[in-house]
Design a protein around this motif. Structure first.
Motif, PDB file in Angstrom:
ATOM      1  N   ASN A 286       0.887  -1.148   0.000  1.00 55.70           N
ATOM      2  CA  ASN A 286       0.000   0.000   0.000  1.00 55.70           C
ATOM      3  C   ASN A 286       0.934   1.209   0.000  1.00 55.70           C
ATOM      4  OD1 ASN A 286      -1.253   2.354   1.259  1.00 55.70           O
ATOM      5  ND2 ASN A 286      -3.021   1.025   1.534  1.00 55.70           N
ATOM      6  N   GLU A 287       0.867   1.966  -1.086  1.00 54.13           N
ATOM      7  CA  GLU A 287       1.908   2.973  -1.264  1.00 54.13           C
ATOM      8  C   GLU A 287       1.934   3.998  -0.132  1.00 54.13           C
ATOM      9  OE1 GLU A 287       3.131   4.379  -5.187  1.00 54.13           O
ATOM     10  OE2 GLU A 287       2.636   6.384  -4.467  1.00 54.13           O
ATOM     11  N   GLU A 288       0.766   4.484   0.221  1.00 52.95           N
ATOM     12  CA  GLU A 288       0.754   5.503   1.261  1.00 52.95           C
ATOM     13  C   GLU A 288       1.285   4.948   2.581  1.00 52.95           C
ATOM     14  OE1 GLU A 288      -2.807   7.804   1.355  1.00 52.95           O
ATOM     15  OE2 GLU A 288      -2.448   8.443   3.408  1.00 52.95           O
ATOM     16  N   ALA A 289       0.867   3.722   2.877  1.00 48.50           N
ATOM     17  CA  ALA A 289       1.299   3.120   4.142  1.00 48.50           C
ATOM     18  C   ALA A 289       2.801   2.877   4.148  1.00 48.50           C
ATOM     19  CB  ALA A 289       0.546   1.816   4.378  1.00 48.50           C
ATOM     20  N   VAL A 290       3.340   2.439   3.006  1.00 46.11           N
ATOM     21  CA  VAL A 290       4.774   2.146   3.001  1.00 46.11           C
ATOM     22  C   VAL A 290       5.564   3.449   3.024  1.00 46.11           C
ATOM     23  CG1 VAL A 290       5.268   1.990   0.510  1.00 46.11           C
ATOM     24  CG2 VAL A 290       6.476   0.515   2.113  1.00 46.11           C
ATOM     25  N   LEU A 291       5.022   4.494   2.445  1.00 44.19           N
ATOM     26  CA  LEU A 291       5.711   5.785   2.525  1.00 44.19           C
ATOM     27  C   LEU A 291       5.741   6.290   3.963  1.00 44.19           C
ATOM     28  CD1 LEU A 291       4.491   7.627  -0.715  1.00 44.19           C
ATOM     29  CD2 LEU A 291       6.685   6.510  -0.277  1.00 44.19           C
ATOM     30  N   HIS A 292       4.642   6.130   4.633  1.00 41.86           N
ATOM     31  CA  HIS A 292       4.624   6.479   6.054  1.00 41.86           C
ATOM     32  C   HIS A 292       5.706   5.716   6.791  1.00 41.86           C
ATOM     33  CE1 HIS A 292       1.455   9.153   7.367  1.00 41.86           C
ATOM     34  NE2 HIS A 292       0.684   8.687   6.405  1.00 41.86           N
ATOM     35  N   LEU A 293       5.787   4.447   6.471  1.00 40.65           N
ATOM     36  CA  LEU A 293       6.725   3.574   7.169  1.00 40.65           C
ATOM     37  C   LEU A 293       8.168   4.014   6.942  1.00 40.65           C
ATOM     38  CD1 LEU A 293       6.277   0.985   8.830  1.00 40.65           C
ATOM     39  CD2 LEU A 293       6.795  -0.306   6.770  1.00 40.65           C
ATOM     40  N   VAL A 294       8.537   4.241   5.696  1.00 41.71           N
ATOM     41  CA  VAL A 294       9.938   4.580   5.444  1.00 41.71           C
ATOM     42  C   VAL A 294      10.260   5.976   6.004  1.00 41.71           C
ATOM     43  CG1 VAL A 294      10.092   3.072   3.428  1.00 41.71           C
ATOM     44  CG2 VAL A 294       9.598   5.487   3.094  1.00 41.71           C
ATOM     45  N   MET A 295       9.262   6.853   6.018  1.00 40.21           N
ATOM     46  CA  MET A 295       9.516   8.163   6.615  1.00 40.21           C
ATOM     47  C   MET A 295       9.678   8.036   8.128  1.00 40.21           C
ATOM     48  SD  MET A 295       7.120  10.798   4.476  1.00 40.21           S
ATOM     49  CE  MET A 295       7.784  12.333   5.106  1.00 40.21           C
ATOM     50  N   ALA A 296       8.832   7.213   8.707  1.00 42.53           N
ATOM     51  CA  ALA A 296       8.913   7.044  10.160  1.00 42.53           C
ATOM     52  C   ALA A 296      10.256   6.448  10.562  1.00 42.53           C
ATOM     53  CB  ALA A 296       7.767   6.157  10.643  1.00 42.53           C
ATOM     54  N   GLU A 297      10.798   5.613   9.675  1.00 45.21           N
ATOM     55  CA  GLU A 297      12.034   4.910  10.029  1.00 45.21           C
ATOM     56  C   GLU A 297      13.297   5.715   9.734  1.00 45.21           C
ATOM     57  OE1 GLU A 297      10.616   0.276   9.445  1.00 45.21           O
ATOM     58  OE2 GLU A 297      11.748   1.295   7.872  1.00 45.21           O
ATOM     59  N   SER A 298      13.175   6.720   8.877  1.00 46.53           N
ATOM     60  CA  SER A 298      14.387   7.403   8.447  1.00 46.53           C
ATOM     61  C   SER A 298      14.350   8.895   8.778  1.00 46.53           C
ATOM     62  CB  SER A 298      14.569   7.209   6.936  1.00 46.53           C
ATOM     63  OG  SER A 298      15.519   8.124   6.455  1.00 46.53           O
ATOM     64  N   PRO A 299      15.159   9.316   9.725  1.00 47.86           N
ATOM     65  CA  PRO A 299      15.239  10.748  10.044  1.00 47.86           C
ATOM     66  C   PRO A 299      15.700  11.561   8.823  1.00 47.86           C
ATOM     67  CG  PRO A 299      16.410   9.419  11.681  1.00 47.86           C
ATOM     68  CD  PRO A 299      16.024   8.495  10.580  1.00 47.86           C
ATOM     69  N   GLU A 300      16.559  10.977   8.000  1.00 48.71           N
ATOM     70  CA  GLU A 300      17.059  11.703   6.823  1.00 48.71           C
ATOM     71  C   GLU A 300      15.917  12.013   5.861  1.00 48.71           C
ATOM     72  OE1 GLU A 300      18.387   8.838   7.877  1.00 48.71           O
ATOM     73  OE2 GLU A 300      20.368   9.428   8.606  1.00 48.71           O
ATOM     74  N   ILE A 301      15.093  11.005   5.624  1.00 45.81           N
ATOM     75  CA  ILE A 301      13.982  11.211   4.690  1.00 45.81           C
ATOM     76  C   ILE A 301      13.006  12.233   5.267  1.00 45.81           C
ATOM     77  CG2 ILE A 301      11.964  10.116   3.625  1.00 45.81           C
ATOM     78  CD1 ILE A 301      13.628   7.610   3.250  1.00 45.81           C
ATOM     79  N   ARG A 302      12.749  12.092   6.559  1.00 47.97           N
ATOM     80  CA  ARG A 302      11.832  13.057   7.189  1.00 47.97           C
ATOM     81  C   ARG A 302      12.370  14.473   7.071  1.00 47.97           C
ATOM     82  NH1 ARG A 302      11.336   9.490  11.293  1.00 47.97           N
ATOM     83  NH2 ARG A 302      12.570  10.728  12.749  1.00 47.97           N
TER      84      ARG A 302
END
Lengths: 250, 144
Positions: free
Chosen positions: A118-134
């Motif tokens: 689920n694209e939105e959910a996985v984007l949330h996930l990778v953002m939550a996991e990566s301070p750099e991306i955030r």
């Protein structure tokens, strides 16, 4: 008139789908060619048979009906013999092989599992996991979306993280489901799923298999998991390239 | 008896998407016997969905960057499956409106899907769902 073959089963199969509708328009009637201990589920082949939707459905449906009453070796779609006699000859020649396959697959079905993110959910996930991306996303947002280069840079980071998740999640599926299965066969490739796997499941394990899928859905809500089954064991009629059915060649 | 959620929900979803999910198995797997011939599959485009795994490309990067800008992290991941466009892509005519829940737990049994499909108005033409050109072309070559 050539003969269309749906599958091969034991002559002792208790409920062969004699007389049901097969391929063609109008539908050809299914009949049974028996030879010794084996039986082939066949019909007349319609003229100019093509892989049309209704014919694919008919092929699958005949196998589904036949498989409900006993083990059937499903043919790939579109197998034709010149006549019933040729079919009988093939059964006679290879009786040992097909009987072995029928024994090996007795009481077993195929479940095909496909997964995407689920694209939105996985984007949330990778953002939550990566301070750099955030941080990069936040900076872009403040800068009204960011420059072209900024957006590309962020997108690259996100894409790499999502790809890593795809590989990881594919492994999650395989590792969790494989123990419940007797064999696993990767589905045909390049179909756009992060995982496309077929599992050979003993009838007794079907509920446990589906429960395991359910657990994965719960624990990995960013995964969209589609399960199709029980199916005739399409992927396991011949020892597969990836993981041969156990005991297949003993 | 253990309740299998899949069994309860199969009737709601199904439609022909079940066929498309197993099409590749019907066409690519199964027993092949050299004494028999196979009908020509020339022209059939098996693959039915846009490739949704991540492809490294500028388009993908920009799309992700855009999506990240829109995301509200406070809201947390959605619990409901399917962005609308994803559902649209995988939903065929028979399964309108039922975003058969990837997350809600429907295992589509094919027999259910087929029962439904048989009741549908027959669709004409080749089984030619949406396919990505490059993939389809590649597949076509393989089939020839």
């Amino acid at each position: 008139m050539s003969t269309y073959i749906y599958g091969i089963t034991a002559g002792s199969h208790p409920s062969l789908p004699d007389g049901i509708d097969g391929v063609g328009e109008p539908a050809q009637k299914v009949r049974i060619v028996k030879e010794g201990e084996l039986a082939a589920v066949v019909s007349d082949a319609p003229e100019g048979l093509r892989p049309k939707r209704r014919d694919l459905l008919a092929h699958q449906n005949v196998l589904q009906e036949a498989g409900a009453g006993g083990t059937v070796l499903p043919m790939r779609f579109g197998s034709l013999a010149p006549d019933d006699e040729t079919v009988a000859n093939v059964l006679a020649e290879r009786v040992d092989h097909y009987q072995e396959r029928l024994r090996t697959l007795a009481g077993r079905v195929e479940y095909n599992v496909k997964a995407t993110h689920n694209e939105e959910a996985v984007l949330h996930l990778v953002m939550a996991e990566s301070p750099e991306i955030r941080a990069a996303a936040e900076a872009n947002r403040r800068a009204d979306g960011g420059s072209y280069d900024d957006r590309i840079k962020l997108g690259e980071m996100v894409a790499a993280a999502v790809q890593a998740r795809e590989a990881e999640d594919s492994e999650v599926l395989r590792q969790n489901l494989e123990p419940v299965a007797e064999a696993v066969s990767p589905g045909p490739e390049s179909t756009g799923w992060l995982a496309n796997l077929s599992f050979l499941i003993s009838g007794d394990d079907a509920a446990r298999f589906l429960e395991t899928v359910e657990q994965i859905r719960t624990s990995h809500p960013h995964l969209e998991v589609r399960v199709n089954g029980p199916l005739p064991p399409y992927s396991f009629v011949e020892p597969g390239p990836a993981e041969p059915v156990r005991a297949a060649r003993e | 008896m253990t309740v299998v959620p899949a069994q309860q929900q199969q009737s709601g979803g199904g439609g022909s998407s079940g066929l498309y999910d197993v099409l590749e198995l019907i066409l690519d797997r199964g027993l092949v016997i050299d004494a028999f011939v196979r009908v020509s599959l020339v022209g059939i485009e098996i693959l039915k969905i846009d490739v949704r795994v991540v492809v490294a490309s500028v388009d993908t990067y920009l799309r992700f960057a855009e999506a990240c800008n829109r995301l509200d992290l406070e809201a947390g991941p959605r619990k409901q499956p399917g962005l609308p466009d994803l559902v649209g892509e995988i939903t065929e005519s028979g399964a309108k409106g039922k975003s058969k829940g990837a997350l809600s737990g429907a295992a589509e049994t094919v027999s259910g899907a087929f029962r439904e499909a048989r009741g549908e108005k027959e669709e004409q033409g080749e089984a030619r769902p949406r396919a990505r050109k490059s993939t389809a072309a590649r597949r076509k070559e393989e089939e020839e």
